[in-house]
Scaffold this motif. Structure first.
Motif, PDB file in Angstrom:
ATOM      1  N   SER A  94      60.236   9.262 -72.424  1.00 62.94           N
ATOM      2  CA  SER A  94      59.128   8.520 -72.275  1.00 62.94           C
ATOM      3  C   SER A  94      58.746   7.070 -71.569  1.00 62.94           C
ATOM      4  CB  SER A  94      58.114   8.453 -73.249  1.00 62.94           C
ATOM      5  OG  SER A  94      58.332   8.211 -73.996  1.00 62.94           O
ATOM      6  N   THR A  95      59.857   6.527 -72.182  1.00 58.46           N
ATOM      7  CA  THR A  95      60.162   4.216 -71.713  1.00 58.46           C
ATOM      8  C   THR A  95      61.041   4.724 -70.690  1.00 58.46           C
ATOM      9  OG1 THR A  95      60.450   3.896 -74.754  1.00 58.46           O
ATOM     10  CG2 THR A  95      61.488   2.770 -72.439  1.00 58.46           C
ATOM     11  N   GLN A  96      62.404   5.930 -70.387  1.00 57.79           N
ATOM     12  CA  GLN A  96      63.314   6.074 -69.488  1.00 57.79           C
ATOM     13  C   GLN A  96      62.230   5.805 -68.082  1.00 57.79           C
ATOM     14  OE1 GLN A  96      66.765   8.066 -70.897  1.00 57.79           O
ATOM     15  NE2 GLN A  96      67.771   6.891 -70.830  1.00 57.79           N
ATOM     16  N   THR A  97      61.061   7.852 -68.613  1.00 59.96           N
ATOM     17  CA  THR A  97      60.363   7.845 -67.616  1.00 59.96           C
ATOM     18  C   THR A  97      59.838   6.376 -66.502  1.00 59.96           C
ATOM     19  OG1 THR A  97      60.364  10.035 -68.890  1.00 59.96           O
ATOM     20  CG2 THR A  97      59.079   9.236 -67.320  1.00 59.96           C
ATOM     21  N   ARG A  98      58.735   6.411 -67.910  1.00 56.42           N
ATOM     22  CA  ARG A  98      57.913   5.266 -66.857  1.00 56.42           C
ATOM     23  C   ARG A  98      58.812   4.034 -66.565  1.00 56.42           C
ATOM     24  NH1 ARG A  98      57.146   0.054 -68.567  1.00 56.42           N
ATOM     25  NH2 ARG A  98      58.611   0.130 -70.582  1.00 56.42           N
ATOM     26  N   GLN A  99      60.213   3.478 -66.845  1.00 54.74           N
ATOM     27  CA  GLN A  99      60.896   2.465 -66.378  1.00 54.74           C
ATOM     28  C   GLN A  99      60.969   3.089 -64.757  1.00 54.74           C
ATOM     29  OE1 GLN A  99      64.098   1.301 -68.597  1.00 54.74           O
ATOM     30  NE2 GLN A  99      63.037  -0.492 -70.135  1.00 54.74           N
ATOM     31  N   GLY A 100      61.323   4.600 -65.028  1.00 57.89           N
ATOM     32  CA  GLY A 100      61.100   4.496 -63.297  1.00 57.89           C
ATOM     33  C   GLY A 100      61.231   4.414 -61.965  1.00 57.89           C
ATOM     34  N   SER A 101      59.811   5.117 -63.035  1.00 55.57           N
ATOM     35  CA  SER A 101      58.768   5.311 -62.106  1.00 55.57           C
ATOM     36  C   SER A 101      57.681   3.984 -61.528  1.00 55.57           C
ATOM     37  CB  SER A 101      57.292   5.825 -62.593  1.00 55.57           C
ATOM     38  OG  SER A 101      56.977   5.049 -63.711  1.00 55.57           O
ATOM     39  N   ASP A 102      58.260   3.250 -62.151  1.00 58.23           N
ATOM     40  CA  ASP A 102      57.788   1.253 -61.942  1.00 58.23           C
ATOM     41  C   ASP A 102      58.632   1.418 -60.941  1.00 58.23           C
ATOM     42  OD1 ASP A 102      56.508   0.213 -63.678  1.00 58.23           O
ATOM     43  OD2 ASP A 102      58.695  -0.348 -65.095  1.00 58.23           O
ATOM     44  N   PHE A 103      59.798   1.446 -59.526  1.00 56.76           N
ATOM     45  CA  PHE A 103      60.385   0.852 -58.699  1.00 56.76           C
ATOM     46  C   PHE A 103      59.111   1.809 -57.649  1.00 56.76           C
ATOM     47  CE2 PHE A 103      63.204   1.251 -55.432  1.00 56.76           C
ATOM     48  CZ  PHE A 103      63.048   0.427 -55.052  1.00 56.76           C
ATOM     49  N   ALA A 104      58.900   3.516 -57.969  1.00 59.37           N
ATOM     50  CA  ALA A 104      58.932   3.640 -57.098  1.00 59.37           C
ATOM     51  C   ALA A 104      56.857   3.227 -56.980  1.00 59.37           C
ATOM     52  CB  ALA A 104      58.165   5.211 -57.808  1.00 59.37           C
ATOM     53  N   GLU A 105      56.422   2.312 -58.266  1.00 57.42           N
ATOM     54  CA  GLU A 105      55.031   1.368 -58.067  1.00 57.42           C
ATOM     55  C   GLU A 105      55.168   0.544 -56.835  1.00 57.42           C
ATOM     56  OE1 GLU A 105      52.096  -0.289 -60.884  1.00 57.42           O
ATOM     57  OE2 GLU A 105      53.273   0.419 -61.719  1.00 57.42           O
ATOM     58  N   LEU A 106      56.590  -0.390 -57.363  1.00 59.57           N
ATOM     59  CA  LEU A 106      56.773  -1.058 -56.553  1.00 59.57           C
ATOM     60  C   LEU A 106      56.848  -0.869 -54.619  1.00 59.57           C
ATOM     61  CD1 LEU A 106      57.611  -4.507 -56.101  1.00 59.57           C
ATOM     62  CD2 LEU A 106      59.768  -3.354 -57.234  1.00 59.57           C
ATOM     63  N   SER A 107      58.259  -0.108 -55.235  1.00 59.27           N
ATOM     64  CA  SER A 107      57.896   0.620 -53.212  1.00 59.27           C
ATOM     65  C   SER A 107      56.646   0.634 -52.499  1.00 59.27           C
ATOM     66  CB  SER A 107      59.284   1.812 -53.421  1.00 59.27           C
ATOM     67  OG  SER A 107      60.214   1.131 -53.760  1.00 59.27           O
ATOM     68  N   LEU A 166      65.872  -0.918 -60.977  1.00 68.34           N
ATOM     69  CA  LEU A 166      63.948  -2.107 -61.275  1.00 68.34           C
ATOM     70  C   LEU A 166      65.274  -3.616 -61.661  1.00 68.34           C
ATOM     71  CD1 LEU A 166      61.572  -3.148 -59.593  1.00 68.34           C
ATOM     72  CD2 LEU A 166      61.125  -2.470 -61.822  1.00 68.34           C
ATOM     73  N   ARG A 167      65.366  -2.769 -63.068  1.00 72.73           N
ATOM     74  CA  ARG A 167      65.482  -4.616 -63.601  1.00 72.73           C
ATOM     75  C   ARG A 167      67.211  -4.469 -64.157  1.00 72.73           C
ATOM     76  NH1 ARG A 167      61.995  -1.514 -65.637  1.00 72.73           N
ATOM     77  NH2 ARG A 167      59.592  -1.975 -66.617  1.00 72.73           N
ATOM     78  N   LYS A 168      68.194  -3.649 -63.444  1.00 75.42           N
ATOM     79  CA  LYS A 168      69.370  -4.171 -63.539  1.00 75.42           C
ATOM     80  C   LYS A 168      69.647  -4.715 -61.879  1.00 75.42           C
ATOM     81  CE  LYS A 168      72.135  -0.808 -61.025  1.00 75.42           C
ATOM     82  NZ  LYS A 168      72.381   0.009 -60.553  1.00 75.42           N
ATOM     83  N   ALA A 224      56.112 -10.288 -63.202  1.00 75.78           N
ATOM     84  CA  ALA A 224      55.054 -11.007 -64.218  1.00 75.78           C
ATOM     85  C   ALA A 224      54.270  -9.691 -65.007  1.00 75.78           C
ATOM     86  CB  ALA A 224      54.367 -11.901 -63.601  1.00 75.78           C
ATOM     87  N   LYS A 225      53.620  -8.937 -64.804  1.00 77.46           N
ATOM     88  CA  LYS A 225      53.010  -7.942 -65.121  1.00 77.46           C
ATOM     89  C   LYS A 225      53.386  -7.140 -65.601  1.00 77.46           C
ATOM     90  CE  LYS A 225      49.960  -3.743 -63.575  1.00 77.46           C
ATOM     91  NZ  LYS A 225      49.760  -2.383 -62.496  1.00 77.46           N
ATOM     92  N   HIS A 226      55.135  -6.296 -65.770  1.00 85.31           N
ATOM     93  CA  HIS A 226      55.649  -5.282 -66.496  1.00 85.31           C
ATOM     94  C   HIS A 226      56.637  -5.759 -67.499  1.00 85.31           C
ATOM     95  CE1 HIS A 226      53.962  -3.178 -63.195  1.00 85.31           C
ATOM     96  NE2 HIS A 226      54.222  -2.295 -64.101  1.00 85.31           N
ATOM     97  N   GLY A 227      56.438  -7.496 -67.475  1.00 89.93           N
ATOM     98  CA  GLY A 227      57.250  -8.249 -68.496  1.00 89.93           C
ATOM     99  C   GLY A 227      58.821  -8.342 -68.602  1.00 89.93           C
ATOM    100  N   ILE A 228      59.527  -7.948 -66.992  1.00 94.31           N
ATOM    101  CA  ILE A 228      60.401  -8.720 -66.203  1.00 94.31           C
ATOM    102  C   ILE A 228      60.515 -10.091 -66.095  1.00 94.31           C
ATOM    103  CG2 ILE A 228      62.193  -7.913 -64.838  1.00 94.31           C
ATOM    104  CD1 ILE A 228      60.361  -5.377 -64.208  1.00 94.31           C
ATOM    105  N   ASP A 229      61.665 -10.923 -66.609  1.00 95.94           N
ATOM    106  CA  ASP A 229      61.638 -11.520 -66.580  1.00 95.94           C
ATOM    107  C   ASP A 229      62.604 -12.061 -64.726  1.00 95.94           C
ATOM    108  OD1 ASP A 229      61.983 -12.500 -68.698  1.00 95.94           O
ATOM    109  OD2 ASP A 229      64.429 -12.921 -69.133  1.00 95.94           O
TER     110      ASP A 229
END
Length: 341
Positions: free
Chosen positions: A3-16, A252-254, A304-309
């Protein structure tokens, strides 16, 4: 997939989606038409001034000017390689090959190495930009160095800027070497462009200038171009986290965690050719250069919203990070007694 990987994978889709809805993925043809026209006009004007000035040591000021122009032209080649200028590959490639010919670089070689860098930035095994003979970027790389290269790695922070004086020569040599490798695409075209560049450049220099002034002109031009190119690309990733095989970061994080932005307004935007928005560029490599600064607002707030440096600093501070990192990874070599391996 967890579920964590799914959430992270969807983060970039949301940003895009946020970036697309803001209209920032469209082409900026008028911007590039003006930019390219002004570059070519300035470049041609420089050669007219060169011919008019004649055999004079004042030509060294023009050598510095051409160092700047070669870098600005290279920035356009970079943008073309990422399809930032036109939607289709063919028009971008034509632009890239022309600018490669003007600067004496292989556009095809650059595309290959730069694509690998974007796919895995700061990856110790897969990013060609952190696998250089002259520098090390991880302590593990230091254990592989022997002889003179090992000595260089010890003191690489002090040697970094002097080494950049040779970066222009390195780019030319790497381009020529790549063209003659087996399987290189469009070898005839690139060979013709490279030969035409070398012939035109050397003819112009030694027809107008005496041998002594000519050789100094070439040295100043190529060395300053190397420094400018190196100073444009080094702050973007050097000193940022280095990745290894098996890392679990999503796209996204990479891209965000291995990149650094450089603030400074319009002057830095011009000087670094938009590469100062490195985070946004890595997330959206085909985004037109003038749109990057607008995307930054969205990306920074999203991180900032997602806690990514989100790394950003001034130009001078960015080199401080680079030099401190180079000094740090060379520390184990300096701590070893002389003669140790």
């Amino acid at each position: 997939m967890t579920s964590t990987q799914t959430r992270q994978g969807s983060d970039f889709a949301e940003l895009s989606k946020l970036v697309k809805d803001a209209g920032l993925l469209g082409r900026r043809r008028k911007y590039y038409a003006v930019k390219i026209s002004l570059n070519l006009l300035a470049f041609a004007g420089g050669w007219v001034a060169f011919a008019h000035l004649g055999d004079s040591w004042w030509q060294l000021f023009l050598a510095a000017f051409f160092a700047m122009m070669f870098t600005q032209l290279s920035f356009i080649g970079h943008d073309a390689g990422h399809k930032q200028i036109f939607r289709g590959r063919k028009a971008n490639d034509v632009t890239g090959f022309v600018h490669g010919g003007l600067t004496g670089l292989s556009y095809g070689w650059w595309i290959g190495t730069h694509t690998r860098h974007h796919a895995n930035p700061n990856h110790e095994d897969e990013d060609p930009d952190v696998n250089l003979a002259a520098l090390i970027f991880t302590k593990a790389q230091g254990t592989e160095r022997r002889g003179f290269l090992r000595w260089m790695a010890k003191y690489q922070a002090f040697l970094f800027f002097p080494l950049l004086l040779l970066e222009g020569l390195n780019l030319h040599v790497s381009s020529v070497t790549a063209i003659f490798q087996r399987g290189f695409k469009r070898r005839k075209l690139e060979s013709a462009l490279m030969l035409a560049h070398i012939a035109a450049y050397l003819t112009a220099v030694f027809v107008v200038l005496s041998p002594g002034v000519g050789f100094v002109f070439i040295a100043v031009h190529q060395c300053l171009w190397g420094v400018y190119m190196g100073c444009s690309f080094a702050p973007n990733h050097k000193g940022m986290p280095t990745l290894s095989a098996g890392h679990k970061l999503d796209f996204l994080r990479k891209q965000v965690l291995t990149s650094r932005n450089v603030r400074g307004g319009r002057v830095v935007d011009f000087a670094l050719g938009g590469l100062n928005y490195q985070i946004e560029h890595h997330l959206f490599p085909s985004m037109a250069r003038p749109n990057l600064k607008h995307a930054q607002v969205i990306v920074r707030e999203f991180c900032a919203k997602h806690g990514i440096d989100y790394a950003q600093c001034g130009w001078a501070a960015s080199y401080g990070h680079v030099l401190r990192h180079l000094h740090e990874v060379g520390a184990p070599l300096r701590a070893q007694p002389a003669g140790a391996r």
